[in-house]
Enzyme design. Structure first.
Site, PDB file in Angstrom:
ATOM      1  CE  LYS A 439     -13.880  24.085  27.197  1.00  0.00           C
ATOM      2  NZ  LYS A 439     -14.736  23.560  28.228  1.00  0.00           N
ATOM      3  CD1 TRP A 444     -15.582  28.595  26.401  1.00  0.00           C
ATOM      4  CD2 TRP A 444     -15.918  27.096  24.800  1.00  0.00           C
ATOM      5  NE1 TRP A 444     -16.278  27.551  26.949  1.00  0.00           N
ATOM      6  CE2 TRP A 444     -16.503  26.617  25.981  1.00  0.00           C
ATOM      7  CE3 TRP A 444     -16.010  26.306  23.638  1.00  0.00           C
ATOM      8  CZ2 TRP A 444     -17.158  25.393  26.058  1.00  0.00           C
ATOM      9  CZ3 TRP A 444     -16.672  25.096  23.712  1.00  0.00           C
ATOM     10  CH2 TRP A 444     -17.227  24.642  24.906  1.00  0.00           C
TER      11      TRP A 444
END
Ligand code: ADP
Length: 539
Positions: A439, A444
């Site tokens: 992250k 992501w």
């Protein structure tokens, strides 16, 4: 109103009876530890399974008792796969690649009463035997005459079988009777047990044989390279029994040259294993000349198959690569790229896009993806969520281990720990395991996608991407790359090579070159070890 069907139980015994009745001429071939070939038929196998059943009775094995197997893929292991559950006991397939303390943990946790062990693995067991608290007998398989061991109460497999009759009155078992016990490889914490029922094994065997699944039949010869101690060799020994499929087993011979030779000599039509195996096999097939013309399909799962390898295998050798996803906890079938559903719009007609993904759920498996709050996400090929599954082949809890209860939702789904997108007709694309996700600046990044792209570079043999801490972005990707022999790729050329495929912030912050990616007990990239090495400053 209830249906009016017979109360027929779905058991491994039903598969056993079928293989005896219908497929007694079909062959099971094994490369023994000594390197010789052992050949016999399902008919021979059946008779020895009966002898084994009597022997287990004689050893005092009762309904529900756990019987361990510490063994390679061999005909004797096939016999144990049938003999143990068909008397109502439970086959605990012990993962021989676990660390000694995990081996001790699993055998004691399962409370195995008897352990069957290949002669080549006896030294491994001898070291830990003093710590095993429940084992009453050890049975050594394939021992030469006069073979000595320090294992207490040791017996020889052939001596055990020899005096017994070759027919047996099988008990009528309820299909929910426990049949098999398999522990996960314990990538976090202690291994956890998945306790399969006869019914789940029967369904797994059927699903394996479906043409939208593996699409195999009695015309095939199957080479199960995936170990029988790992997720039941993906159900292959039972699928083969149910469909009368010729089986080839490598024993302990798993080097690329061994695999290529067996595929050639035994005219294997389908081989099954994790991607790292096929990386080695591909190099072997390219460097030497083998006749593998019978081989029509490779079944690949257990980890994401790099698309570059799929393309190379399909183009160079005209073999179909079947990409599948599953878990020990799922018996293990989850999804597979057997046949694309009509109208699967995500792939937009692209064959390779379909092959990169993990395929659609097999029969008996339901899939949903959810966000962090547990809300179900759409199947639009975009939304990324945690994968949850349910079905008759999925465990409902871990065996005697409440620490695993957090893996189950209140409404009855199993939380896989994988993160994926779903296309409208069900094609699943795993982007990561949740613990491997990166992250960066709140966004992501998929380590799987980066690895696949890096491994497509001609100078790269293996690539693993892990998350490293970063003050500004909180996490950043780091690539650990193994160069092909004789090659010295640079960080710059690798980043330039993959950059057209990704947003700039996805590109690895650092690229380091290592000699080998550490592997788990079942041959997958072990990123836990890489993260630890990074934390210790030893990368
Ligand atoms: P372990 O958890 O010990 O590795 P399993 O074999 O049960 O044992 O691993 C299941 C996991 O392997 C899945 O949750 C998933 O993360 C990974 N996996 C299996 N097949 C694939 C695949 N085709 N693509 C990507 N990941 C896969």
């Amino acid at each position: 109103m209830q249906g009016q069907m017979m109360d027929f139980q779905l058991t491994i015994t039903a598969i056993l009876k079928r293989l005896k009745q219908m497929y007694s001429q079909v062959e099971i071939v094994t490369k023994t530890p000594a390197g010789t070939m052992h050949r016999y038929t399902y008919g021979d196998c059946y008779r020895r399974v009966c002898k084994l059943a009597h022997a287990l009775d004689r050893l005092g094995v009762k309904l529900g008792d756990r019987v361990g197997t510490l063994a390679w893929n061999t005909y004797q292991h096939v016999e144990l796969y049938y003999g143990i559950p068909c008397i109502g006991a439970v086959t605990h397939t012990i993962n021989l690649r676990l660390a000694p303390d995990q081996l001790i943990y699993t055998i004691n946790h399962a409370a195995d009463k008897v352990v069957f062990v290949d002669v080549t693995l006896v030294p491994l067991l001898e070291k830990i035997a003093p710590h095993l608290t429940t084992v009453e007998h050890y049975v050594v398989i394939g021992a030469p005459p006069g073979c000595q061991t320090t294992l207490p109460n040791a017996l020889h497999y052939e001596d055990l079988l020899a005096p017994e009759p070759d027919h047996y009155n099988w008990p009528e078992l309820d299909e929910n009777t426990a049949a098999g016990l398999c522990y996960t490889s314990g990538t976090t914490g202690n291994p956890k047990g998945a306790l399969y029922s006869h019914r789940s094994q029967y369904l797994q065997a059927m699903v394996g044989g479906m043409s939208n699944g593996l699409g195999i039949s009695s015309k095939d010869t199957i080479f199960a390279v995936v170990p029988m101690f790992h997720a039941n060799a993906w159900g292959i020994p039972y699928t083969c029994g149910m469909m009368g499929i010729r089986q080839v087993h490598p024993g302990p011979h798993l080097k690329p040259a061994d695999l290529a030779q067996l595929i050639q000599d035994e005219k294997v039509t389908m081989a099954a294993g994790v991607p790292t195996l096929w990386m080695g096999l591909y190099q072997e097939l390219k460097s030497k000349s083998y006749d593998i013309s019978a081989l029509r399909m490779l079944l690949v799962g257990g980890a994401a198959m790099p698309i570059s390898l799929t393309q190379a295998i399909e183009k160079d050798f005209n073999i179909t690569v079947l990409h599948a996803w599953g878990m020990t906890e799922m018996s293990p079938a989850g999804t597979c790229t057997g046949v694309a559903p009509p109208g699967e719009t995500c792939e937009e007609g692209s064959y390779w896009a379909w092959k990169t993904r993990q395929g659609v759920p097999v029969a008996c498996v339901e899939v949903r993806i959810v966000d962090d709050e547990g809300n179900e996400l759409p199947w639009d090929g975009q939304a990324v969520g945690e994968v949850q599954v349910r079905g008759p082949m999925v465990i409902s809890s871990y065996y005697n281990d409440p620490s695993g209860d957090t893996q189950f939702t209140k409404d009855g789904w199993f939380i896989t720990g994988d993160v994926a997108t779903m296309c409208p007709k069900g094609s699943m694309g795993i982007t990561d395991r949740s613990k491997d996700l990166i992250k960066s600046g709140g966004e992501w990044i998929s380590s799987v996608a980066l690895e696949s792209a890096l491994m497509a570079h001609p100078k790269v043999a293996e690539a693993a991407v892990i998350s490293i801490p970063d003050q500004k972005w909180s996490e950043r990707p780091m690539a650990l790359v193994v160069a092909r022999p004789g090659e010295t790729p640079s960080k710059e050329e690798l980043l330039e090579f993959i950059s057209p495929q990704f947003a700039k912030f996805w590109l690895p912050e650092e690229v380091r070159f290592i000699s080998e990616v550490p592997k788990t007990s079942v041959g997958k990239f072990d990123k836990k070890v890489l993260r630890k090495r990074y934390a210790e400053g030893s990368l």
